[in-house]
Write a protein that holds these residues in place. Structure first.
Motif, PDB file in Angstrom:
ATOM      1  N   TYR A 258      17.902 -16.542 -10.511  1.00 35.22           N
ATOM      2  CA  TYR A 258      18.845 -16.245  -9.431  1.00 35.22           C
ATOM      3  C   TYR A 258      19.879 -17.367  -9.253  1.00 35.22           C
ATOM      4  O   TYR A 258      20.603 -17.385  -8.251  1.00 35.22           O
ATOM      5  N   ASN A 259      19.928 -18.282 -10.203  1.00 34.09           N
ATOM      6  CA  ASN A 259      20.837 -19.433 -10.126  1.00 34.09           C
ATOM      7  C   ASN A 259      20.546 -20.293  -8.898  1.00 34.09           C
ATOM      8  O   ASN A 259      21.459 -20.837  -8.269  1.00 34.09           O
ATOM      9  N   ILE A 260      19.269 -20.414  -8.575  1.00 33.33           N
ATOM     10  CA  ILE A 260      18.836 -21.278  -7.481  1.00 33.33           C
ATOM     11  C   ILE A 260      18.090 -22.456  -8.084  1.00 33.33           C
ATOM     12  O   ILE A 260      17.070 -22.268  -8.767  1.00 33.33           O
ATOM     13  N   ARG A 261      18.598 -23.655  -7.870  1.00 32.23           N
ATOM     14  CA  ARG A 261      17.907 -24.852  -8.326  1.00 32.23           C
ATOM     15  C   ARG A 261      16.926 -25.320  -7.258  1.00 32.23           C
ATOM     16  O   ARG A 261      17.200 -25.216  -6.058  1.00 32.23           O
ATOM     17  N   VAL A 262      15.787 -25.879  -7.700  1.00 25.71           N
ATOM     18  CA  VAL A 262      14.811 -26.456  -6.770  1.00 25.71           C
ATOM     19  C   VAL A 262      14.443 -27.841  -7.285  1.00 25.71           C
ATOM     20  O   VAL A 262      13.978 -27.992  -8.423  1.00 25.71           O
TER      21      VAL A 262
ATOM     22  N   ALA B  53       7.185 -25.069  -9.821  1.00 23.41           N
ATOM     23  CA  ALA B  53       6.907 -23.639  -9.955  1.00 23.41           C
ATOM     24  C   ALA B  53       8.030 -22.794  -9.362  1.00 23.41           C
ATOM     25  O   ALA B  53       8.433 -21.771  -9.942  1.00 23.41           O
ATOM     26  N   ALA B  54       8.541 -23.209  -8.212  1.00 20.45           N
ATOM     27  CA  ALA B  54       9.626 -22.451  -7.582  1.00 20.45           C
ATOM     28  C   ALA B  54      10.900 -22.518  -8.417  1.00 20.45           C
ATOM     29  O   ALA B  54      11.632 -21.528  -8.533  1.00 20.45           O
ATOM     30  N   ALA B  55      11.168 -23.690  -9.013  1.00 23.53           N
ATOM     31  CA  ALA B  55      12.358 -23.815  -9.864  1.00 23.53           C
ATOM     32  C   ALA B  55      12.303 -22.813 -11.012  1.00 23.53           C
ATOM     33  O   ALA B  55      13.312 -22.182 -11.359  1.00 23.53           O
TER      34      ALA B  55
ATOM     35  N   GLY C 197      22.174 -21.293  -5.173  1.00 18.16           N
ATOM     36  CA  GLY C 197      22.007 -22.316  -4.156  1.00 18.16           C
ATOM     37  C   GLY C 197      21.110 -23.435  -4.644  1.00 18.16           C
ATOM     38  O   GLY C 197      20.681 -23.456  -5.813  1.00 18.16           O
ATOM     39  N   VAL C 198      20.845 -24.354  -3.745  1.00 13.83           N
ATOM     40  CA  VAL C 198      20.010 -25.513  -4.052  1.00 13.83           C
ATOM     41  C   VAL C 198      18.970 -25.674  -2.955  1.00 13.83           C
ATOM     42  O   VAL C 198      19.308 -25.670  -1.760  1.00 13.83           O
TER      43      VAL C 198
ATOM     44  N   ASP D 252      27.385 -30.374  -7.212  1.00 12.76           N
ATOM     45  CA  ASP D 252      27.558 -29.860  -8.570  1.00 12.76           C
ATOM     46  C   ASP D 252      27.371 -30.944  -9.622  1.00 12.76           C
ATOM     47  O   ASP D 252      27.140 -30.642 -10.792  1.00 12.76           O
ATOM     48  N   ASP D 253      27.483 -32.208  -9.229  1.00 18.38           N
ATOM     49  CA  ASP D 253      27.240 -33.292 -10.180  1.00 18.38           C
ATOM     50  C   ASP D 253      25.808 -33.258 -10.710  1.00 18.38           C
ATOM     51  O   ASP D 253      25.540 -33.776 -11.793  1.00 18.38           O
ATOM     52  N   ALA D 254      24.895 -32.654  -9.930  1.00 18.19           N
ATOM     53  CA  ALA D 254      23.487 -32.577 -10.328  1.00 18.19           C
ATOM     54  C   ALA D 254      23.118 -31.184 -10.819  1.00 18.19           C
ATOM     55  O   ALA D 254      21.936 -30.820 -10.838  1.00 18.19           O
ATOM     56  N   ARG D 255      24.106 -30.417 -11.272  1.00 22.22           N
ATOM     57  CA  ARG D 255      23.863 -29.000 -11.554  1.00 22.22           C
ATOM     58  C   ARG D 255      22.873 -28.748 -12.683  1.00 22.22           C
ATOM     59  O   ARG D 255      22.356 -27.637 -12.807  1.00 22.22           O
ATOM     60  N   PHE D 256      22.576 -29.762 -13.508  1.00 21.67           N
ATOM     61  CA  PHE D 256      21.604 -29.553 -14.583  1.00 21.67           C
ATOM     62  C   PHE D 256      20.286 -30.269 -14.311  1.00 21.67           C
ATOM     63  O   PHE D 256      19.453 -30.419 -15.193  1.00 21.67           O
TER      64      PHE D 256
END
Length: 255
Positions: free
Chosen positions: A179-183, A171-173, A138-139, A234-238
């Motif tokens: 867990y494949n969670i972006r912050v 820190a959270a990122a 998630g994001v 998803d355009d911002a997935r990285f």
């Protein structure tokens, strides 16, 4: 463009300003949105307007200073839509701004920090715990401010809270990447919302605010919302662990 069809988002502070604009932008891209606010009537009004425009939204109450309330919000959102993909921790307030911090009652500091900082902490935890359990990733997007990086008079509580949001985002990122969670965070300059209404009455102050941006105007809420929607996509997935300044270059020149 409905590139996020079927995803579910929670937007706190969703009754007005950046929150309501973001809820509308996300719905346009296929997201089902929970509009959450302490102003429950306002949240439901925004959700009703989205529904009337053929989007899918639900208005709900939340007090972001209360961890139990934030946990209940996430549980209710998942119960309503069966998943959670995007958490936008947007609820926030300015400080009083009338006094030097030496003369401010401690209660003013705690009020601002409890909403702007603790509310983000509770929102990240509640959303990430669900995303981890679901195993879907998630994001999480947090609203910081350019005031996390610069100082203004009589706004120490606000500066402290927004600087904390930037640090917590990083820190959270790092903690949640497994867990494949972006912050990520957005750091707006001044935005034309109800939070700045008091400054409209003083032409000198108002002009100073406008001149703080390279093109001599503050942002409209939708200009921030477009960036939030991009970061959720998803355009911002990285893009991960960063605070993205949306400030018309306010941090980049000397006024």
């Amino acid at each position: 463009m409905r590139d996020m069809e079927g995803r579910v988002a929670i937007v706190t502070g969703g009754a007005g300003g950046i929150g309501s604009a973001t809820a509308r932008r996300l719905v346009e891209r296929g997201v089902r949105v929970v509009v959450a606010d302490r102003d429950e009537a306002g949240a439901r009004r925004v959700a009703d307007e989205i529904q009337a425009a053929c989007g899918e939204a639900e208005g709900m109450f939340v007090d972001v200073t209360d961890e139990a309330s934030v946990n209940a919000l996430v549980d209710a959102a998942v119960a309503r839509f069966s998943r959670l993909d995007i958490m936008f921790n947007n609820a926030g307030v300015f400080g009083d701004g009338a006094r030097n911090f030496l003369d401010d009652p401690p209660e003013e500091y705690f009020r601002v920090v409890s909403i702007n900082q603790h509310g983000v902490f509770y929102g990240m935890r509640a959303a990430a715990r669900h995303m981890r359990q679901a195993g879907t990733g998630g994001v999480i997007i947090n609203t910081a401010s350019i005031y996390a990086f610069i100082a203004d008079r009589n706004q120490l509580p606000y500066h402290a809270s927004k600087a904390a949001v930037v640090a917590m985002t990083k820190a959270a990122a790092l903690d949640l990447a497994r867990y494949n969670i972006r912050v990520v965070a957005v750091a707006p300059g001044m935005v034309n919302t109800g939070l700045v209404d008091n400054w409209r009455q003083d032409e000198r102050v108002w002009n100073t605010i406008q001149r703080a941006h390279m093109r001599r105007r503050m942002a409209e809420p939708d200009e921030i919302a477009r960036v939030v929607a991009f970061l959720a996509s998803d355009d911002a997935r990285f893009i991960n662990g960063h605070a993205i300044c949306v400030d018309d270059g306010a941090l980049s020149f000397k006024r």
